[in-house]
Scaffold this motif. Structure first.
Motif, PDB file in Angstrom:
ATOM      1  N   ARG A   1       0.832  -1.199   0.000  1.00  0.00           N
ATOM      2  CA  ARG A   1       0.000   0.000   0.000  1.00  0.00           C
ATOM      3  C   ARG A   1       0.873   1.258   0.000  1.00  0.00           C
ATOM      4  N   LEU A   2       1.962   1.230   0.760  1.00  0.00           N
ATOM      5  CA  LEU A   2       2.871   2.378   0.792  1.00  0.00           C
ATOM      6  C   LEU A   2       3.493   2.632  -0.571  1.00  0.00           C
ATOM      7  N   LEU A   3       3.998   1.577  -1.218  1.00  0.00           N
ATOM      8  CA  LEU A   3       4.646   1.738  -2.515  1.00  0.00           C
ATOM      9  C   LEU A   3       3.671   2.232  -3.575  1.00  0.00           C
ATOM     10  N   ALA A   4       2.385   1.979  -3.366  1.00  0.00           N
ATOM     11  CA  ALA A   4       1.364   2.462  -4.294  1.00  0.00           C
ATOM     12  C   ALA A   4       0.894   3.872  -3.945  1.00  0.00           C
ATOM     13  N   GLY A   5       1.489   4.458  -2.897  1.00  0.00           N
ATOM     14  CA  GLY A   5       1.094   5.800  -2.486  1.00  0.00           C
ATOM     15  C   GLY A   5      -0.221   5.843  -1.753  1.00  0.00           C
ATOM     16  N   GLY A   6      -0.605   4.736  -1.105  1.00  0.00           N
ATOM     17  CA  GLY A   6      -1.920   4.642  -0.487  1.00  0.00           C
ATOM     18  C   GLY A   6      -1.951   4.746   1.019  1.00  0.00           C
ATOM     19  N   LEU A   7      -0.904   5.292   1.647  1.00  0.00           N
ATOM     20  CA  LEU A   7      -0.935   5.495   3.094  1.00  0.00           C
ATOM     21  C   LEU A   7      -1.074   6.987   3.404  1.00  0.00           C
TER      22      LEU A   7
END
Length: 279
Positions: A201-207
């Motif tokens: 989720r972090l690598l997808a910019g979702g945090l």
């Protein structure tokens, strides 16, 4: 930053099966377990810190990113220059990764944290008070229906292909409040599985993930609540029991903690107001 899977996630080993008077030899499938060394490097390539954990190979970049985010070393993908495997370690190729930062770490790596103890638990943090100073209280208006919540462990189990093959692996997943699967990761370690799914989720910019519910296949310990709160996830669901420190951490950090979620029942240990029908 997609990590190839070059190590075995499932191994075949010789075994003896005894069934009453019948004894037979055959090869059994077991889940892979190998060490992963995570190196943190600055912009000039200098290695600033290392840690190691035992994990099931696969999604290693997500694991590294998720762990470093939970420890406050990086805030988001903007802090990452790249993550890559270290090719100078021949025998352990694909068992060593280096996380290259764009700037200085967001947290002093000299401070004793889980980075120095490979996620061994509370011994990696000075105190709950120190954790609460670093991790903001989770807020937001997410609500989840009690009937949906009670079915999430079964939905997680249905998304575990490695468990189907080996019968011995943990999982962590992110689900929508309506029960839809957002992401699931499996690993021999509970904390690794959660690091992987939050790292994705972090690598997808979702945090922060204020729109998601985290689900665990086992018990809940302090560090799992820590990782959930650091990612901004407001609800944590587990099949098994929580520890006393996990409950205290969830209460302090604003995480709704539901445990013993099975057979249509669950127990709420912290912030029950997010669960519709639990008032």
């Amino acid at each position: 930053m997609v990590a190839p899977t070059a190590r075995r996630r499932v191994a075949r080993v010789p075994a003896t099966v005894v069934d009453g008077d019948a004894v037979r030899r055959r090869r059994e499938r077991v889940v892979g377990e190998e060490p992963l060394e995570i190196r943190v490097a600055g912009p000039d390539g200098t290695v600033l810190a290392t840690t190691a954990t035992m994990r099931t190979p696969g999604h290693d970049f997500e694991l590294a990113a998720g762990l470093l985010h939970a420890e406050g070393v990086l805030a988001g993908p903007e802090d990452l220059a790249e993550i890559r495997y270290c090719t100078d370690v021949e025998e352990q190729h694909y068992n060593v990764v280096t996380v290259h930062l764009r700037g200085a770490p967001r947290r002093d790596l000299a401070v004793r944290t889980l980075m120095s103890t490979a996620s061994c638990g509370v011994c990696g943090a000075a105190s709950l008070d120190a954790l609460c100073e670093r991790v903001p209280v989770v807020g937001g208006g997410l609500r989840v229906d009690g009937g949906v919540l009670s079915g999430l462990p079964d939905a997680l189990r249905a998304a575990q292909p490695l468990f189907d093959e080996t019968g011995g692996i943990h999982a962590a997943g992110l689900f929508s409040p309506g029960g839809d699967v957002l992401a699931v990761r499996e690993d021999v370690g509970r904390h690794n599985a959660l690091d992987k799914v939050l790292g994705a989720r972090l690598l997808a910019g979702g945090l922060p993930a204020g729109d998601a519910v985290a689900v665990l296949s086992g018990r809940v310990s302090y560090e799992l609540v820590q990782k959930t709160a650091a990612a901004g996830v407001p609800v944590l669901v587990a099949v098994s029991a929580p520890s006393s420190l996990a409950v205290a951490t969830a209460e302090r950090l604003g995480v709704t903690l539901a445990a013993f979620v099975r057979d249509g029942r669950f127990t709420l240990y912290a912030h029950p107001g997010r669960v519709v029908g639990a008032a």
